[in-house]
Every structure is written in structure tokens, then in C-alpha cells.
Design an enzyme around this catalytic site. Sequence first.
Site, PDB file in Angstrom:
ATOM      1  N   ARG A 296      -8.422   0.763   9.855  1.00  0.00           N
ATOM      2  CA  ARG A 296      -8.092  -0.582  10.147  1.00  0.00           C
ATOM      3  C   ARG A 296      -9.156  -1.164  11.012  1.00  0.00           C
ATOM      4  NH1 ARG A 296      -2.252   0.521   9.356  1.00  0.00           N
ATOM      5  NH2 ARG A 296      -0.906  -1.517   9.805  1.00  0.00           N
TER       6      ARG A 296
ATOM      7  N   ARG B 288       0.234  -9.206  13.574  1.00  0.00           N
ATOM      8  CA  ARG B 288      -0.228  -7.821  12.720  1.00  0.00           C
ATOM      9  C   ARG B 288      -1.273  -8.627  11.681  1.00  0.00           C
ATOM     10  NH1 ARG B 288       5.300  -5.794  11.511  1.00  0.00           N
ATOM     11  NH2 ARG B 288       4.184  -4.474   9.810  1.00  0.00           N
TER      12      ARG B 288
ATOM     13  N   LYS C  14       0.804  -1.302  -0.047  1.00  0.00           N
ATOM     14  CA  LYS C  14      -0.006   0.116  -0.240  1.00  0.00           C
ATOM     15  C   LYS C  14       0.777   1.249  -0.013  1.00  0.00           C
ATOM     16  CE  LYS C  14      -2.002  -1.011   4.006  1.00  0.00           C
ATOM     17  NZ  LYS C  14      -1.336  -2.085   4.547  1.00  0.00           N
TER      18      LYS C  14
ATOM     19  N   ARG D  36      12.621  -2.139  10.815  1.00  0.00           N
ATOM     20  CA  ARG D  36      11.328  -1.632  11.474  1.00  0.00           C
ATOM     21  C   ARG D  36      11.491  -2.560  12.814  1.00  0.00           C
ATOM     22  NH1 ARG D  36       5.880  -0.111   7.950  1.00  0.00           N
ATOM     23  NH2 ARG D  36       5.399  -1.232   9.947  1.00  0.00           N
TER      24      ARG D  36
ATOM     25  N   ARG E  68      11.722  -6.789   4.704  1.00  0.00           N
ATOM     26  CA  ARG E  68      11.790  -5.402   5.098  1.00  0.00           C
ATOM     27  C   ARG E  68      12.397  -5.135   6.245  1.00  0.00           C
ATOM     28  NH1 ARG E  68       6.001  -2.722   5.337  1.00  0.00           N
ATOM     29  NH2 ARG E  68       5.737  -3.281   7.066  1.00  0.00           N
TER      30      ARG E  68
HETATM   31  P1  AMP Z   1       1.820   0.373   9.145  1.00  0.00           P
HETATM   32  O1  AMP Z   1       2.999   1.300   9.042  1.00  0.00           O
HETATM   33  O2  AMP Z   1       0.595   1.024   8.582  1.00  0.00           O
HETATM   34  O3  AMP Z   1       1.798  -1.240   9.229  1.00  0.00           O
HETATM   35  O4  AMP Z   1       1.344   0.762  10.765  1.00  0.00           O
HETATM   36  C1  AMP Z   1       2.510   0.241  11.749  1.00  0.00           C
HETATM   37  C2  AMP Z   1       1.754   0.188  13.205  1.00  0.00           C
HETATM   38  O5  AMP Z   1       1.166   1.638  13.392  1.00  0.00           O
HETATM   39  C3  AMP Z   1       0.612  -0.675  13.152  1.00  0.00           C
HETATM   40  O6  AMP Z   1       1.128  -2.288  13.402  1.00  0.00           O
HETATM   41  C4  AMP Z   1      -0.201  -0.164  14.406  1.00  0.00           C
HETATM   42  O7  AMP Z   1       0.600  -0.594  15.736  1.00  0.00           O
HETATM   43  C5  AMP Z   1      -0.087   1.233  14.265  1.00  0.00           C
HETATM   44  N1  AMP Z   1      -1.185   1.956  13.273  1.00  0.00           N
HETATM   45  C6  AMP Z   1      -0.986   2.255  11.838  1.00  0.00           C
HETATM   46  N2  AMP Z   1      -2.001   2.678  11.528  1.00  0.00           N
HETATM   47  C7  AMP Z   1      -3.053   2.381  12.429  1.00  0.00           C
HETATM   48  C8  AMP Z   1      -4.495   2.305  12.505  1.00  0.00           C
HETATM   49  N3  AMP Z   1      -5.285   2.926  11.395  1.00  0.00           N
HETATM   50  N4  AMP Z   1      -5.261   2.072  13.552  1.00  0.00           N
HETATM   51  C9  AMP Z   1      -4.321   1.656  14.544  1.00  0.00           C
HETATM   52  N5  AMP Z   1      -3.116   1.434  14.711  1.00  0.00           N
HETATM   53  C10 AMP Z   1      -2.348   1.851  13.649  1.00  0.00           C
END
Ligand code: AMP
Length: 187
Positions: free
Chosen positions: A88, A144, A13, A133, A127
Site C-alpha cells: 500500500r 482511507r 480485490k 466492519r 458493506r
Molecule cells: P483492508 O481490509 O485491506 O481494507 O484493510 C483494513 C485496514 O487494515 C486498513 O485500513 C489498514 O488500517 C490496515 N491495513 C491492511 N493492509 C495494510 C497495509 N498493506 N499497510 C498498512 N495498513 C494495512
Amino acid sequence: MQLIFLGPPGAGKGTQAKIFLDRSGIVQISTGDILRAAVSNGTDLGKQAKAFMDKGELVPDSVVIGIIEQRIQETDCKKGFVLDGFPRTIEQAEALDAILAKLNIALNHVVNFEVPDEELVQRLMGRAAQEGRSDDNPESIKNRLQIFKDKTQPLIRYYEGKAILRHINGTGSTAEIAEKVKTVVGV
Ligand code: AMP
């Protein structure tokens, strides 16, 4: 144009949102990026979010909804935006609908990136090696993916009901997937 890029962690994404931005000038809003920046800047938001993120759990809805409500009203979003990693949960999707209705903004497309689990795990481990990360470790990845299935996948039905859902096979090269996005979104 307002879009949501929906899909599991590792579906591409973020990569596709950046390509879309280069092509269209439509900004990418990634709640993950915003939260990671808050963590590295040591802000109150970052302190609140870090423990959830490290375990691969979701940050509370109220926190991310507040972030999005502010962010989409900034001037660079006038031309439109791609939400990457938000919503989410159903609660986030309903809050987004309410915020957009209040601002008189439409949602044009929800692009659902479909990638098999085995490939997601491979990509996320790759990654982890490249970007370091802290949440790209086996335990957090498993968490996740499970949270995606439990909390985020129900959004597919939610947006199907609104007739703005477009499915994309998210396997293949970055360029091939970008072409598929172009086809479904029309830009
Ligand atoms: P991402 O980079 O989108 O994979 O997000 C990394 C982490 O940030 C996720 O595993 C969550 O802990 C937090 N996070 C990101 N976006 C959201 C969201 N919309 N709702 C809740 N937690 C989020």
C-alpha cells in the site's frame, strides 16, 4: 504465479481474490484479514494495529512487511499467491521486491482495479451495513480513500515501470469482473 490485486478500498480485490483462489488454487493473502484476525484474537499485533485500523490509517510499514515476509514462505504459498491489500506504500513495494528477490520468486502481474469514488463510497457503506466492519464508517472511509490517493496510487507508476501492470475496469457484476481478471492474467 504471484499476483498483486491493487486498488482502493471497496474495489472488489478481496472478492476477486477469493474467486481466483476457487478457480486456480492460488492462495489469497490479505493483510487486512490477517490484521482483523489479530485484533479479534487480542494478540500483541492486534493491539498494535487496532487504533490505526479504526481510524482508517495505515498500520506502520515495518509491521505489515514483517507479516508478509513470514506468510509468503508458508507451504500453501508454494503454488503462488495473490496479495490483496499489500503493498500500500512505495516502501512496502520496495521491501516486497527485496523479499521476493531473496527468495528467488517473480511477480507476474499487478492487476489494478479502477472504480469511481462515488461507487466506492456506496459499496463501503453497503458493506458497513452487512458486515459491521468497524472501519466502514463515513469518517474512516473518507480517510482511507484519501490515504489511497496519497500513498497507494503512486504504486501504479512504480509497477508501470516494471511492465507488469494490467488495468481492469472494476465496475459491473462480480462475474463480469472475474472474467476480466481471467483475461488479463490468463488463468
Ligand atoms: P483492508 O481490509 O485491506 O481494507 O484493510 C483494513 C485496514 O487494515 C486498513 O485500513 C489498514 O488500517 C490496515 N491495513 C491492511 N493492509 C495494510 C497495509 N498493506 N499497510 C498498512 N495498513 C494495512
